[in-house]
Design a protein around this motif. Structure first.
Motif, PDB file in Angstrom:
ATOM      1  N   ASP A 191      12.133  13.045 -11.610  1.00  9.50           N
ATOM      2  CA  ASP A 191      12.623  11.496 -12.361  1.00  9.50           C
ATOM      3  C   ASP A 191      12.856  10.757 -11.261  1.00  9.50           C
ATOM      4  OD1 ASP A 191      11.604  12.748 -14.636  1.00  9.50           O
ATOM      5  OD2 ASP A 191      13.663  13.567 -15.265  1.00  9.50           O
ATOM      6  N   TYR A 192      13.710  11.086 -10.227  1.00  8.39           N
ATOM      7  CA  TYR A 192      14.044  10.030  -9.160  1.00  8.39           C
ATOM      8  C   TYR A 192      12.987   9.572  -8.649  1.00  8.39           C
ATOM      9  CZ  TYR A 192      16.534   8.506  -5.209  1.00  8.39           C
ATOM     10  OH  TYR A 192      16.794   7.533  -3.912  1.00  8.39           O
ATOM     11  N   ALA A 193      12.052  10.277  -8.245  1.00  9.38           N
ATOM     12  CA  ALA A 193      10.970   9.630  -7.204  1.00  9.38           C
ATOM     13  C   ALA A 193      10.177   8.944  -8.066  1.00  9.38           C
ATOM     14  CB  ALA A 193      10.250  10.844  -6.661  1.00  9.38           C
ATOM     15  N   VAL A 194       9.983   9.258  -9.389  1.00 10.13           N
ATOM     16  CA  VAL A 194       9.099   8.442 -10.348  1.00 10.13           C
ATOM     17  C   VAL A 194       9.893   7.102 -10.573  1.00 10.13           C
ATOM     18  CG1 VAL A 194       8.392   8.286 -12.634  1.00 10.13           C
ATOM     19  CG2 VAL A 194       7.754  10.531 -11.343  1.00 10.13           C
ATOM     20  N   ASP A 195      11.075   7.031 -10.825  1.00  5.51           N
ATOM     21  CA  ASP A 195      11.814   5.775 -11.212  1.00  5.51           C
ATOM     22  C   ASP A 195      11.687   4.874  -9.793  1.00  5.51           C
ATOM     23  OD1 ASP A 195      12.139   6.707 -13.689  1.00  5.51           O
ATOM     24  OD2 ASP A 195      14.198   7.283 -13.306  1.00  5.51           O
ATOM     25  N   ARG A 196      12.291   5.715  -8.560  1.00  5.34           N
ATOM     26  CA  ARG A 196      12.295   4.712  -7.355  1.00  5.34           C
ATOM     27  C   ARG A 196      11.055   4.220  -7.258  1.00  5.34           C
ATOM     28  NH1 ARG A 196      14.810   3.995  -2.427  1.00  5.34           N
ATOM     29  NH2 ARG A 196      13.371   4.134  -0.761  1.00  5.34           N
ATOM     30  N   GLY A 219       0.853  -1.072   0.025  1.00  3.76           N
ATOM     31  CA  GLY A 219       0.106  -0.008   0.059  1.00  3.76           C
ATOM     32  C   GLY A 219       0.762   1.177  -0.028  1.00  3.76           C
ATOM     33  N   PRO A 220       1.622   1.332   0.726  1.00  4.03           N
ATOM     34  CA  PRO A 220       2.539   2.608   1.068  1.00  4.03           C
ATOM     35  C   PRO A 220       3.389   2.932  -0.371  1.00  4.03           C
ATOM     36  CG  PRO A 220       2.699   1.495   3.067  1.00  4.03           C
ATOM     37  CD  PRO A 220       1.761   0.543   2.313  1.00  4.03           C
ATOM     38  N   MET A 221       3.829   1.872  -0.656  1.00  3.69           N
ATOM     39  CA  MET A 221       4.956   2.073  -1.923  1.00  3.69           C
ATOM     40  C   MET A 221       4.198   2.309  -3.103  1.00  3.69           C
ATOM     41  SD  MET A 221       8.077   1.901  -1.019  1.00  3.69           S
ATOM     42  CE  MET A 221       7.287   2.917   0.711  1.00  3.69           C
ATOM     43  N   LEU A 222       3.012   1.459  -3.562  1.00 11.10           N
ATOM     44  CA  LEU A 222       2.155   1.693  -4.673  1.00 11.10           C
ATOM     45  C   LEU A 222       1.532   3.164  -4.652  1.00 11.10           C
ATOM     46  CD1 LEU A 222       0.385  -1.621  -5.384  1.00 11.10           C
ATOM     47  CD2 LEU A 222       2.701  -0.942  -6.181  1.00 11.10           C
ATOM     48  N   GLY A 223       1.135   3.550  -3.208  1.00  7.56           N
ATOM     49  CA  GLY A 223       0.678   4.921  -3.101  1.00  7.56           C
ATOM     50  C   GLY A 223       1.551   5.998  -3.462  1.00  7.56           C
ATOM     51  N   GLN A 224       2.867   5.706  -3.071  1.00 13.07           N
ATOM     52  CA  GLN A 224       3.905   6.788  -3.733  1.00 13.07           C
ATOM     53  C   GLN A 224       4.009   6.856  -4.966  1.00 13.07           C
ATOM     54  OE1 GLN A 224       5.541   9.019  -1.832  1.00 13.07           O
ATOM     55  NE2 GLN A 224       4.402   8.430   0.084  1.00 13.07           N
ATOM     56  N   ALA A 225       4.140   5.383  -5.582  1.00  9.72           N
ATOM     57  CA  ALA A 225       4.047   5.581  -7.168  1.00  9.72           C
ATOM     58  C   ALA A 225       2.968   6.238  -7.866  1.00  9.72           C
ATOM     59  CB  ALA A 225       4.203   4.108  -7.521  1.00  9.72           C
ATOM     60  N   HIS A 226       1.812   6.067  -7.243  1.00  9.03           N
ATOM     61  CA  HIS A 226       0.795   6.854  -7.847  1.00  9.03           C
ATOM     62  C   HIS A 226       0.677   8.314  -7.580  1.00  9.03           C
ATOM     63  CE1 HIS A 226      -3.724   6.166  -8.317  1.00  9.03           C
ATOM     64  NE2 HIS A 226      -3.412   7.226  -9.211  1.00  9.03           N
ATOM     65  N   PHE A 258       3.711  10.142  -7.195  1.00  6.82           N
ATOM     66  CA  PHE A 258       4.641  10.928  -7.994  1.00  6.82           C
ATOM     67  C   PHE A 258       4.358  10.802  -9.613  1.00  6.82           C
ATOM     68  CE2 PHE A 258       6.948  10.864  -3.889  1.00  6.82           C
ATOM     69  CZ  PHE A 258       7.387  11.828  -3.911  1.00  6.82           C
ATOM     70  N   ARG A 259       3.820   9.884  -9.956  1.00  5.93           N
ATOM     71  CA  ARG A 259       3.274   9.593 -11.258  1.00  5.93           C
ATOM     72  C   ARG A 259       2.197  10.570 -11.719  1.00  5.93           C
ATOM     73  NH1 ARG A 259       5.741   5.215 -14.180  1.00  5.93           N
ATOM     74  NH2 ARG A 259       3.731   5.363 -15.634  1.00  5.93           N
ATOM     75  N   GLN A 260       1.370  10.777 -10.963  1.00  3.89           N
ATOM     76  CA  GLN A 260       0.033  11.301 -11.090  1.00  3.89           C
ATOM     77  C   GLN A 260      -0.271  12.636 -10.550  1.00  3.89           C
ATOM     78  OE1 GLN A 260      -2.283   9.607 -13.369  1.00  3.89           O
ATOM     79  NE2 GLN A 260      -0.558   8.042 -13.499  1.00  3.89           N
ATOM     80  N   TYR A 261       0.035  12.890  -9.472  1.00  2.35           N
ATOM     81  CA  TYR A 261      -0.358  14.119  -8.503  1.00  2.35           C
ATOM     82  C   TYR A 261       0.699  15.028  -8.353  1.00  2.35           C
ATOM     83  CZ  TYR A 261      -4.769  11.225  -8.069  1.00  2.35           C
ATOM     84  OH  TYR A 261      -5.646  10.447  -8.508  1.00  2.35           O
ATOM     85  N   ALA A 262       1.865  14.422  -8.192  1.00  7.96           N
ATOM     86  CA  ALA A 262       2.923  15.637  -7.901  1.00  7.96           C
ATOM     87  C   ALA A 262       3.005  16.878  -8.759  1.00  7.96           C
ATOM     88  CB  ALA A 262       4.403  14.859  -7.813  1.00  7.96           C
ATOM     89  N   PRO A 263       3.090  17.879  -8.178  1.00  7.55           N
ATOM     90  CA  PRO A 263       2.963  19.398  -8.864  1.00  7.55           C
ATOM     91  C   PRO A 263       4.299  19.596  -9.768  1.00  7.55           C
ATOM     92  CG  PRO A 263       3.763  19.571  -6.578  1.00  7.55           C
ATOM     93  CD  PRO A 263       3.337  18.222  -6.403  1.00  7.55           C
ATOM     94  N   GLU A 264       5.277  18.635  -9.688  1.00  7.12           N
ATOM     95  CA  GLU A 264       6.346  18.729 -10.495  1.00  7.12           C
ATOM     96  C   GLU A 264       6.999  17.463 -10.808  1.00  7.12           C
ATOM     97  OE1 GLU A 264      10.125  20.332  -8.824  1.00  7.12           O
ATOM     98  OE2 GLU A 264       8.775  20.878  -7.079  1.00  7.12           O
ATOM     99  N   GLN A 265       7.336  17.168 -12.031  1.00  2.00           N
ATOM    100  CA  GLN A 265       7.830  15.876 -12.256  1.00  2.00           C
ATOM    101  C   GLN A 265       9.588  15.903 -11.684  1.00  2.00           C
ATOM    102  OE1 GLN A 265       6.422  13.553 -14.017  1.00  2.00           O
ATOM    103  NE2 GLN A 265       8.211  12.116 -14.710  1.00  2.00           N
TER     104      GLN A 265
END
Length: 230
Positions: free
Chosen positions: A126-131, A108-115, A117-124
């Motif tokens: 790349d490190y967070a998206v890849d991680r 849950g926590p890790m997929l939530g973070q993936a979701h 940084f890929r969908q809602y973060a105000p800026e892209q």
């Protein structure tokens, strides 16, 4: 009667599905997390961490009301109350608990973070998206290997471990994952999706959720509001 204070998110869906599978009577009350309902004094009384879902069972232990927050704790309570979806033998029980904890502490926590940084973060970033995309792939792989020689995650039976994990796999595309890459997980996912109780659980409060987040909702969910002292 069980009163469920919730919203149609993966953690909310876990409890909605369990209630439908167990056939327990309940009333669902929307806690609109995009409008800040989770920060109300009334909700904080039963969910001090201002997260959905939470429940109040008017017929709790000793026929006295009980309130419970945290979706994993709620699942454990519901299965204890109904006497289903949890093996009775100690090996099967702890196997189920292992995979429930896997979902609560990792999936849950890790997929939530993936979701996020890929969908809602105000800026892209790349490190967070890849991680988090890579971690999502790793966790999907863990489940796929687990399901290679078994139908369910734990104890050779459909349990709250499956119910807890399933809603987090539903938005797999938003997590950068293709279920075709995980054939055993895909088979498990499709089998659960076909269950009538699961379909009913996914409909709970579905009409209350807007199609997209507006600026107010983004502030309530991701802005400074959530960090205010209460």
């Amino acid at each position: 009667m069980i009163d469920v204070y919730s919203w149609p998110t993966p953690n909310g869906h876990k409890v909605h599905i369990a209630l439908e599978e167990l056939g327990l009577p309940y009333t669902a009350h929307p806690i609109n997390i995009g409008q800040g309902d989770q920060f109300s004094e009334e909700f904080l009384t039963i969910s001090p961490n201002n997260k959905i879902p939470a429940i109040i069972d008017s017929e709790g232990p000793g026929h006295q009301p009980i309130s419970i927050f945290e979706s994993g704790a709620i699942l454990l309570y519901l299965t204890e109350k109904a006497g289903e979806l949890m093996p009775r033998d100690i090996r099967g029980r702890f196997e189920t608990l292992e995979w429930l904890m896997f979902q609560m502490g990792g999936l849950g926590p890790m997929l939530g973070q993936a979701h996020h940084f890929r969908q809602y973060a105000p800026e892209q970033i790349d490190y967070a998206v890849d991680r988090y995309t890579n971690e999502a792939a790793r966790l999907y792989g863990v489940m796929d290997r687990r399901l290679a020689k078994r139908e369910w995650l734990a104890a050779d039976a459909y349990t709250i471990a499956d119910i807890a994990a399933y809603p987090w796999i539903r938005p797999h595309e938003n997590q950068g994952q293709n279920l075709d890459d995980y054939p055993n997980l895909k088979r498990w996912y499709e089998t659960i999706s076909a269950r009538p109780a699961v379909a009913r659980g996914l409909e709970v409060l579905a009409d209350a959720r807007p199609a997209a987040l507006d600026d107010e909702a983004r502030e309530q969910l991701f802005g400074r509001t959530q960090y205010q002292k209460r």
